[in-house]
Motif scaffolding. Structure first.
Motif, PDB file in Angstrom:
ATOM      1  N   LEU A 201      26.190  36.610  19.658  1.00  0.00           N
ATOM      2  CA  LEU A 201      25.665  35.313  19.220  1.00  0.00           C
ATOM      3  C   LEU A 201      25.070  34.536  20.388  1.00  0.00           C
ATOM      4  O   LEU A 201      23.991  33.942  20.268  1.00  0.00           O
ATOM      5  CB  LEU A 201      26.781  34.497  18.553  1.00  0.00           C
ATOM      6  N   ASP A 202      25.767  34.530  21.507  1.00  0.00           N
ATOM      7  CA  ASP A 202      25.256  33.816  22.683  1.00  0.00           C
ATOM      8  C   ASP A 202      23.901  34.373  23.106  1.00  0.00           C
ATOM      9  O   ASP A 202      22.955  33.617  23.393  1.00  0.00           O
ATOM     10  CB  ASP A 202      26.251  33.932  23.843  1.00  0.00           C
ATOM     11  N   GLU A 203      23.796  35.708  23.149  1.00  0.00           N
ATOM     12  CA  GLU A 203      22.533  36.329  23.548  1.00  0.00           C
ATOM     13  C   GLU A 203      21.429  36.044  22.527  1.00  0.00           C
ATOM     14  O   GLU A 203      20.271  35.836  22.896  1.00  0.00           O
ATOM     15  CB  GLU A 203      22.730  37.835  23.709  1.00  0.00           C
ATOM     16  N   THR A 204      21.794  36.023  21.244  1.00  0.00           N
ATOM     17  CA  THR A 204      20.808  35.761  20.200  1.00  0.00           C
ATOM     18  C   THR A 204      20.323  34.322  20.266  1.00  0.00           C
ATOM     19  O   THR A 204      19.120  34.041  20.084  1.00  0.00           O
ATOM     20  CB  THR A 204      21.405  36.070  18.816  1.00  0.00           C
ATOM     21  N   VAL A 205      21.238  33.386  20.520  1.00  0.00           N
ATOM     22  CA  VAL A 205      20.837  31.984  20.675  1.00  0.00           C
ATOM     23  C   VAL A 205      19.872  31.831  21.845  1.00  0.00           C
ATOM     24  O   VAL A 205      18.839  31.149  21.746  1.00  0.00           O
ATOM     25  CB  VAL A 205      22.079  31.081  20.870  1.00  0.00           C
ATOM     26  N   GLN A 206      20.185  32.475  22.954  1.00  0.00           N
ATOM     27  CA  GLN A 206      19.305  32.403  24.115  1.00  0.00           C
ATOM     28  C   GLN A 206      17.935  32.994  23.795  1.00  0.00           C
ATOM     29  O   GLN A 206      16.894  32.453  24.219  1.00  0.00           O
ATOM     30  CB  GLN A 206      19.933  33.146  25.295  1.00  0.00           C
TER      31      GLN A 206
ATOM     32  N   GLY B  18      14.868  40.387  22.609  1.00  0.00           N
ATOM     33  CA  GLY B  18      16.285  40.167  22.347  1.00  0.00           C
ATOM     34  C   GLY B  18      16.595  40.157  20.860  1.00  0.00           C
ATOM     35  O   GLY B  18      17.589  40.749  20.417  1.00  0.00           O
ATOM     36  N   ILE B  19      15.752  39.498  20.072  1.00  0.00           N
ATOM     37  CA  ILE B  19      15.949  39.461  18.628  1.00  0.00           C
ATOM     38  C   ILE B  19      15.759  40.847  18.025  1.00  0.00           C
ATOM     39  O   ILE B  19      16.533  41.287  17.165  1.00  0.00           O
ATOM     40  CB  ILE B  19      14.982  38.462  17.972  1.00  0.00           C
TER      41      ILE B  19
ATOM     42  N   ALA C 286      14.323  31.101  23.791  1.00  0.00           N
ATOM     43  CA  ALA C 286      13.181  31.606  24.551  1.00  0.00           C
ATOM     44  C   ALA C 286      11.930  31.674  23.681  1.00  0.00           C
ATOM     45  O   ALA C 286      10.805  31.459  24.173  1.00  0.00           O
ATOM     46  CB  ALA C 286      13.507  32.986  25.123  1.00  0.00           C
ATOM     47  N   LEU C 287      12.126  31.965  22.377  1.00  0.00           N
ATOM     48  CA  LEU C 287      10.967  32.013  21.472  1.00  0.00           C
ATOM     49  C   LEU C 287      10.312  30.644  21.299  1.00  0.00           C
ATOM     50  O   LEU C 287       9.154  30.557  20.872  1.00  0.00           O
ATOM     51  CB  LEU C 287      11.398  32.556  20.107  1.00  0.00           C
ATOM     52  N   GLN C 288      11.041  29.576  21.622  1.00  0.00           N
ATOM     53  CA  GLN C 288      10.482  28.226  21.542  1.00  0.00           C
ATOM     54  C   GLN C 288       9.634  27.873  22.761  1.00  0.00           C
ATOM     55  O   GLN C 288       8.915  26.877  22.748  1.00  0.00           O
ATOM     56  CB  GLN C 288      11.605  27.200  21.424  1.00  0.00           C
ATOM     57  N   SER C 289       9.731  28.679  23.804  1.00  0.00           N
ATOM     58  CA  SER C 289       9.072  28.352  25.068  1.00  0.00           C
ATOM     59  C   SER C 289       7.554  28.457  24.944  1.00  0.00           C
ATOM     60  O   SER C 289       7.019  29.245  24.156  1.00  0.00           O
ATOM     61  CB  SER C 289       9.583  29.292  26.164  1.00  0.00           C
ATOM     62  N   SER C 290       6.876  27.687  25.762  1.00  0.00           N
ATOM     63  CA  SER C 290       5.418  27.781  25.847  1.00  0.00           C
ATOM     64  C   SER C 290       4.998  28.899  26.793  1.00  0.00           C
ATOM     65  O   SER C 290       3.815  29.245  26.863  1.00  0.00           O
ATOM     66  CB  SER C 290       4.832  26.447  26.332  1.00  0.00           C
ATOM     67  N   ASP C 291       5.970  29.453  27.500  1.00  0.00           N
ATOM     68  CA  ASP C 291       5.694  30.535  28.446  1.00  0.00           C
ATOM     69  C   ASP C 291       5.677  31.869  27.691  1.00  0.00           C
ATOM     70  O   ASP C 291       6.661  32.270  27.078  1.00  0.00           O
ATOM     71  CB  ASP C 291       6.787  30.549  29.522  1.00  0.00           C
ATOM     72  N   GLU C 292       4.549  32.569  27.734  1.00  0.00           N
ATOM     73  CA  GLU C 292       4.389  33.813  26.997  1.00  0.00           C
ATOM     74  C   GLU C 292       5.410  34.863  27.414  1.00  0.00           C
ATOM     75  O   GLU C 292       5.951  35.599  26.580  1.00  0.00           O
ATOM     76  CB  GLU C 292       2.974  34.356  27.207  1.00  0.00           C
ATOM     77  N   ALA C 293       5.705  34.952  28.704  1.00  0.00           N
ATOM     78  CA  ALA C 293       6.666  35.940  29.195  1.00  0.00           C
ATOM     79  C   ALA C 293       8.052  35.675  28.618  1.00  0.00           C
ATOM     80  O   ALA C 293       8.765  36.601  28.220  1.00  0.00           O
ATOM     81  CB  ALA C 293       6.714  35.926  30.718  1.00  0.00           C
ATOM     82  N   LYS C 294       8.453  34.398  28.573  1.00  0.00           N
ATOM     83  CA  LYS C 294       9.753  34.057  28.004  1.00  0.00           C
ATOM     84  C   LYS C 294       9.796  34.378  26.514  1.00  0.00           C
ATOM     85  O   LYS C 294      10.821  34.838  25.995  1.00  0.00           O
ATOM     86  CB  LYS C 294      10.072  32.586  28.239  1.00  0.00           C
ATOM     87  N   ARG C 295       8.683  34.134  25.819  1.00  0.00           N
ATOM     88  CA  ARG C 295       8.652  34.436  24.389  1.00  0.00           C
ATOM     89  C   ARG C 295       8.809  35.939  24.146  1.00  0.00           C
ATOM     90  O   ARG C 295       9.469  36.357  23.199  1.00  0.00           O
ATOM     91  CB  ARG C 295       7.357  33.923  23.755  1.00  0.00           C
ATOM     92  N   ARG C 296       8.184  36.760  25.023  1.00  0.00           N
ATOM     93  CA  ARG C 296       8.332  38.215  24.878  1.00  0.00           C
ATOM     94  C   ARG C 296       9.785  38.640  25.094  1.00  0.00           C
ATOM     95  O   ARG C 296      10.304  39.492  24.380  1.00  0.00           O
ATOM     96  CB  ARG C 296       7.418  38.939  25.870  1.00  0.00           C
ATOM     97  N   VAL C 297      10.439  38.028  26.096  1.00  0.00           N
ATOM     98  CA  VAL C 297      11.845  38.329  26.344  1.00  0.00           C
ATOM     99  C   VAL C 297      12.682  37.945  25.118  1.00  0.00           C
ATOM    100  O   VAL C 297      13.578  38.691  24.688  1.00  0.00           O
ATOM    101  CB  VAL C 297      12.356  37.594  27.596  1.00  0.00           C
ATOM    102  N   GLY C 298      12.382  36.771  24.554  1.00  0.00           N
ATOM    103  CA  GLY C 298      13.111  36.331  23.367  1.00  0.00           C
ATOM    104  C   GLY C 298      12.900  37.260  22.189  1.00  0.00           C
ATOM    105  O   GLY C 298      13.852  37.625  21.486  1.00  0.00           O
TER     106      GLY C 298
END
Length: 361
Positions: A242-247, A266-267, A251-263
Motif C-alpha cells: 500500500l505504501d509503495e502504491t500510494v507513492q 509502480g502501479i 508520482a502520477l500527479q507530478s508534472s515531471d514526466e520521469a516521475k510519472r513514468r516511475v509512478g
C-alpha cells in the motif's frame, strides 16, 4: 460411525449434525445455550437428549478460545471413542491440550473450509461442506481408528479431506481467509460515512470485495485472537504494498514526466502481481483455473427469469460454469453474466437470441 455427539450447535456444528443425521448416524446435540441445541434438533440435526454412554465421535464446534477447555472436559468425562474439533485455527488448541497433559491419541484437529456470513443453527444446511476441503491435522499420537472416524465424518459431509500440519494450516488460513477478511472490512469501512450519491454507484466489483465484511465481528474476534501472528505478518506485507502504491499514485500527479513514468511502472507492477496471484486461485472443483467466456443477458427483475435462462441454456446443450448477477441502480432490471466454455459461447448466444433474450455485447 453409528453415533456422534456435537458440542456446539452453531452454523458449523449444526450443519455437520444435519449431514450425519441424513446419513443415518444418531446425533446428540449440546450447547452452552440449551435453546440453540433445541433449535438444531427441531431442524432435524439430531436430538438434544444426552447419550446413554460413550458415542463413536465427539465433534467440538466451539469458538477457538474455548476449544481446548471443551475438549478437555469431554475427554476427561470419556464421552466418546474419538474427539475432533472444527475450529478455524489448529496450532493453539493442540498446544493447550498438550499443556494440560491429556492423552492425544483419541484426538484429531480439523477445519472444514466452508461457512457463511450468517451464524447460528438457523443458517445451517446439510450440504454446507459438499465439495469443500476439510483439513485434518493429526498429531504424532493420533490413533488410526480416530483418523478413520474423522475421514468417515468428512465422507458423510461430502467434503474433500486434506491432511496438513497444524501450524502450516494456520499460516495457510491466515493467507486465504483471515487476512482477506480484514482487508475486505477495511475497504467496506470506507463506505460507512461516504456520501449517499457515491454509495449509490456501487457495482458488482465493490460487492465482490466487501461481501465477507458482513460477517459477525464477535465471531471474527475469536478467530483472529487465536491466529494473530501470521495475520499480522501478512498485513505488514500488504501495508508495504500500500505504501509503495500510494507513492506511485502521488508520482502520477507530478508534472515531471520521469516521475510519472516511475509512478506508472509502480502501479503496473502491483497490478501484474495481482494478475499472477489471481490465476493461482483454484477453479471449479479445486482443479486448475480455466478461462471462461461471458455471455451477458439483460433481464427484468421478475420471478422465473433465471429459471428460464438456465432452461434455455440446457435446451441448447450448454453447461453454465458460473453465474453473476449485477442489478441496475434505481431500475427493476439487471445483467446476468453467464460464464461458459469459450467454444460454447457462440452456441449459447445464438440460442438465447432465438428465444428472445437481449444480450449485451
Amino acid at each position: 460411525m453409528r453415533t456422534a455427539l456435537v458440542i456446539g450447535s452453531g452454523l458449523i456444528g449444526t450443519s455437520a449434525a444435519l449431514a450425519l443425521s441424513q446419513r443415518g448416524v444418531v446425533v446428540h446435540l449440546t450447547d452452552h445455550d440449551p435453546e440453540q441445541a433445541r433449535t438444531a434438533a427441531a431442524l432435524g440435526a439430531g436430538t438434544d437428549e444426552a447419550p446413554g454412554g460413550p458415542v463413536d465421535l465427539a465433534i467440538v464446534a466451539a469458538p477457538p478460545a474455548h476449544v481446548a477447555a471443551t475438549l478437555a472436559d469431554a475427554m476427561r468425562r470419556g464421552v466418546a471413542r474419538g474427539y475432533l474439533d472444527v475450529a478455524s485455527v489448529k496450532g493453539g488448541p493442540r498446544r493447550e491440550l498438550e499443556a494440560l497433559g491429556l492423552d492425544l491419541s483419541a484426538y484429531i484437529g480439523s477445519h472444514p473450509m466452508s461457512g457463511r456470513e450468517k451464524s447460528g443453527p438457523l443458517a445451517a444446511t446439510g450440504d454446507l461442506f459438499e465439495g469443500r476441503p476439510w483439513v485434518l491435522t493429526p498429531t504424532r499420537d493420533t490413533d488410526t481408528e480416530v483418523l478413520n472416524l474423522a475421514l468417515e465424518l468428512v465422507s458423510h459431509c461430502r467434503a474433500v479431506p486434506v491432511v496438513m500440519d497444524a501450524d502450516a494450516h494456520d499460516r495457510a488460513v491466515a493467507l486465504v481467509s483471515h487476512m482477506p477478511h480484514l482487508v475486505s472490512s477495511m475497504v467496506a469501512a470506507r463506505l460507512e460515512n461516504a456520501e449517499e450519491a457515491a454509495v449509490r454507484l456501487c457495482g458488482q466489483g465493490i460487492r465482490d470485495v466487501t461481501r465477507i465484511a458482513a460477517s459477525d465481528p464477535r465471531m471474527w474476534i475469536d478467530i483472529l485472537s487465536a491466529n494473530p501472528g501470521p495475520v499480522a505478518d501478512l498485513l505488514a506485507d500488504v501495508s508495504a504494498d500500500l505504501d509503495e502504491t500510494v507513492q506511485a499514485l502521488r508520482a502520477l500527479q507530478s508534472s515531471d514526466e520521469a516521475k510519472r513514468r516511475v509512478g506508472a511502472n509502480g502501479i503496473e507492477d502491483v497490478l501484474r502481481r495481482g494478475n499472477a496471484g489471481q490465476v493461482r486461485v483454484p477453479g471449479k472443483h479445486g482443479a486448475a483455473p480455466l478461462t471462461y467466456e461471458t455471455v451477458a443477458v439483460l433481464i427484468d427483475d421478475q420471478p422465473g427469469q433465471l429459471a428460464r435462462i438456465f432452461a434455455d441454456a440446457g435446451a441448447a446443450g450448454v453447461n453454465i460454469e458460473d453465474v453473476r448477477i449485477e442489478h441496475a441502480t434505481g431500475q427493476q432490471a439487471g445483467l446476468v453474466q453467464l460464464m461458459v466454455d469459450p467454444k460454447a459461447a457462440p452456441v449459447l448466444s445464438t440460442a438465447l437470441r432465438e428465444r428472445g433474450w437481449a444480450l449485451r455485447q
